[in-house]
Design a protein around this motif. Structure first.
Motif, short mmCIF file in Angstrom:
data_model
loop_
_atom_site.label_atom_id
_atom_site.label_comp_id
_atom_site.label_asym_id
_atom_site.label_seq_id
_atom_site.Cartn_x
_atom_site.Cartn_y
_atom_site.Cartn_z
N GLY A 31 -6.32 -0.75 -2.44
CA GLY A 31 -5.80 -0.74 -1.08
C GLY A 31 -4.87 0.41 -0.75
O GLY A 31 -4.27 0.43 0.33
N HIS A 32 -4.76 1.38 -1.64
CA HIS A 32 -3.90 2.53 -1.39
C HIS A 32 -4.66 3.63 -0.68
O HIS A 32 -5.89 3.69 -0.74
CB HIS A 32 -3.32 3.06 -2.70
CG HIS A 32 -2.50 2.05 -3.44
ND1 HIS A 32 -1.33 1.54 -2.93
CD2 HIS A 32 -2.70 1.42 -4.62
CE1 HIS A 32 -0.83 0.66 -3.78
NE2 HIS A 32 -1.65 0.56 -4.81
N GLU A 33 -3.93 4.51 -0.04
CA GLU A 33 -4.52 5.68 0.61
C GLU A 33 -4.30 6.89 -0.31
O GLU A 33 -3.15 7.24 -0.60
CB GLU A 33 -3.86 5.94 1.96
CG GLU A 33 -4.39 7.17 2.65
CD GLU A 33 -3.64 7.49 3.94
OE1 GLU A 33 -3.92 8.57 4.49
OE2 GLU A 33 -2.79 6.70 4.37
N VAL A 34 -5.36 7.50 -0.73
CA VAL A 34 -5.26 8.74 -1.50
C VAL A 34 -5.25 9.86 -0.47
O VAL A 34 -6.25 10.11 0.20
CB VAL A 34 -6.43 8.89 -2.51
CG1 VAL A 34 -6.34 10.24 -3.20
CG2 VAL A 34 -6.40 7.76 -3.52
N VAL A 35 -4.09 10.51 -0.33
CA VAL A 35 -3.94 11.53 0.72
C VAL A 35 -4.66 12.82 0.35
O VAL A 35 -5.09 13.55 1.23
CB VAL A 35 -2.46 11.80 1.06
CG1 VAL A 35 -1.81 10.56 1.64
CG2 VAL A 35 -1.69 12.30 -0.15
N ARG B 203 -9.27 8.06 -7.76
CA ARG B 203 -9.35 7.81 -6.32
C ARG B 203 -10.02 6.46 -6.04
O ARG B 203 -9.52 5.67 -5.25
CB ARG B 203 -10.13 8.93 -5.62
CG ARG B 203 -10.36 8.65 -4.12
CD ARG B 203 -11.22 9.71 -3.47
NE ARG B 203 -10.49 10.93 -3.24
CZ ARG B 203 -9.78 11.18 -2.13
NH1 ARG B 203 -9.69 10.27 -1.18
NH2 ARG B 203 -9.16 12.32 -1.99
N THR C 197 0.84 -1.19 0.00
CA THR C 197 0.00 0.00 0.00
C THR C 197 0.88 1.24 0.00
O THR C 197 2.03 1.21 0.42
CB THR C 197 -0.93 0.03 1.22
OG1 THR C 197 -0.14 0.06 2.40
CG2 THR C 197 -1.83 -1.20 1.25
N ASP D 114 4.08 9.02 -1.14
CA ASP D 114 4.96 8.07 -1.81
C ASP D 114 4.97 8.26 -3.32
O ASP D 114 6.01 8.16 -3.96
CB ASP D 114 4.52 6.63 -1.50
CG ASP D 114 4.55 6.32 -0.02
OD1 ASP D 114 5.56 6.62 0.62
OD2 ASP D 114 3.54 5.78 0.48
N THR E 15 2.19 16.47 4.22
CA THR E 15 1.83 15.06 4.27
C THR E 15 2.91 14.21 3.61
O THR E 15 3.50 14.63 2.62
CB THR E 15 0.50 14.83 3.50
OG1 THR E 15 -0.47 15.74 3.97
CG2 THR E 15 0.00 13.42 3.66
N GLU F 271 -8.11 3.39 -4.25
CA GLU F 271 -8.60 2.91 -2.96
C GLU F 271 -9.05 1.45 -3.05
O GLU F 271 -8.84 0.69 -2.11
CB GLU F 271 -9.72 3.82 -2.46
CG GLU F 271 -9.18 5.16 -2.00
CD GLU F 271 -10.25 6.16 -1.57
OE1 GLU F 271 -11.45 5.95 -1.90
OE2 GLU F 271 -9.88 7.16 -0.94
N ASP F 272 -9.64 1.07 -4.18
CA ASP F 272 -10.00 -0.34 -4.37
C ASP F 272 -8.77 -1.24 -4.36
O ASP F 272 -8.84 -2.41 -3.99
CB ASP F 272 -10.77 -0.54 -5.69
CG ASP F 272 -12.22 -0.11 -5.60
OD1 ASP F 272 -12.72 0.15 -4.48
OD2 ASP F 272 -12.87 -0.01 -6.67
N ARG G 207 0.83 5.86 -0.04
CA ARG G 207 0.15 7.15 0.13
C ARG G 207 0.31 7.90 -1.19
O ARG G 207 1.43 8.25 -1.57
CB ARG G 207 0.76 7.90 1.30
CG ARG G 207 0.57 7.13 2.63
CD ARG G 207 1.32 7.76 3.77
NE ARG G 207 1.02 9.16 3.96
CZ ARG G 207 -0.03 9.63 4.62
NH1 ARG G 207 -0.89 8.80 5.17
NH2 ARG G 207 -0.23 10.93 4.75
#
Length: 135
Positions: free
Chosen positions: A26-30, A19, A2, A49, A46, A23-24, A4
């Motif tokens: 498993g990543h975080e969209v900051v 987005r 995962t 990555d 923030t 997110e599907d 950011r």
């Protein structure tokens, strides 16, 4: 793996679709940013990555310079996503490559996976076919 991820895209529907895909996976969209100034502010505040950067933003064709700055100066891995890949045909220092828009979920998934593997120093056997690499 995962990550950011920052989406830098001025078309709200495109940003929203990206987005959902990320997110599907498993990543975080900051955050999403529609212009270079907002993107810089997000990166200052923030940990990011990976940034997916469009070339033409709401403040003009600022994506190329922004991508260079994020990659070279701020340690963010950068993939361009644009309908105008010819604008970065010769590559951009500090960035990985470009995906042509429109694109599909699979192309985004493989390109993001490739970029994150490179960032982590993990072996990468080949680049995804939809990703045009620089250098």
């Amino acid at each position: 793996m995962t990550a950011r991820i920052l989406i830098i895209e001025d078309e709200a529907l495109v940003a929203m679709e990206l987005r959902f895909v990320l997110e599907d996976l498993g990543h975080e969209v900051v955050a999403t940013a529609a212009d270079a100034a907002t993107a810089r502010q997000v990166v200052r505040e923030t940990d990011v990555d990976l940034a997916l950067v469009d070339i033409h933003l709401s403040d003009g064709p600022t994506g190329v310079a922004l991508g260079r700055e994020l990659g070279q100066d701020l340690g963010v891995s950068v993939l361009f996503m644009t309908a105008n890949p010819g604008m970065v045909r010769d590559g951009v220092a500090g960035t990985i490559g470009v995906l042509s828009k429109p694109t599909d979920e699979r192309a985004v998934q493989t390109a993001v996976d490739y970029a994150l593997r490179r960032r982590a120093g993990r072996p990468v056997l080949y680049a995804p076919p939809d990703l045009q690499l620089f250098g």
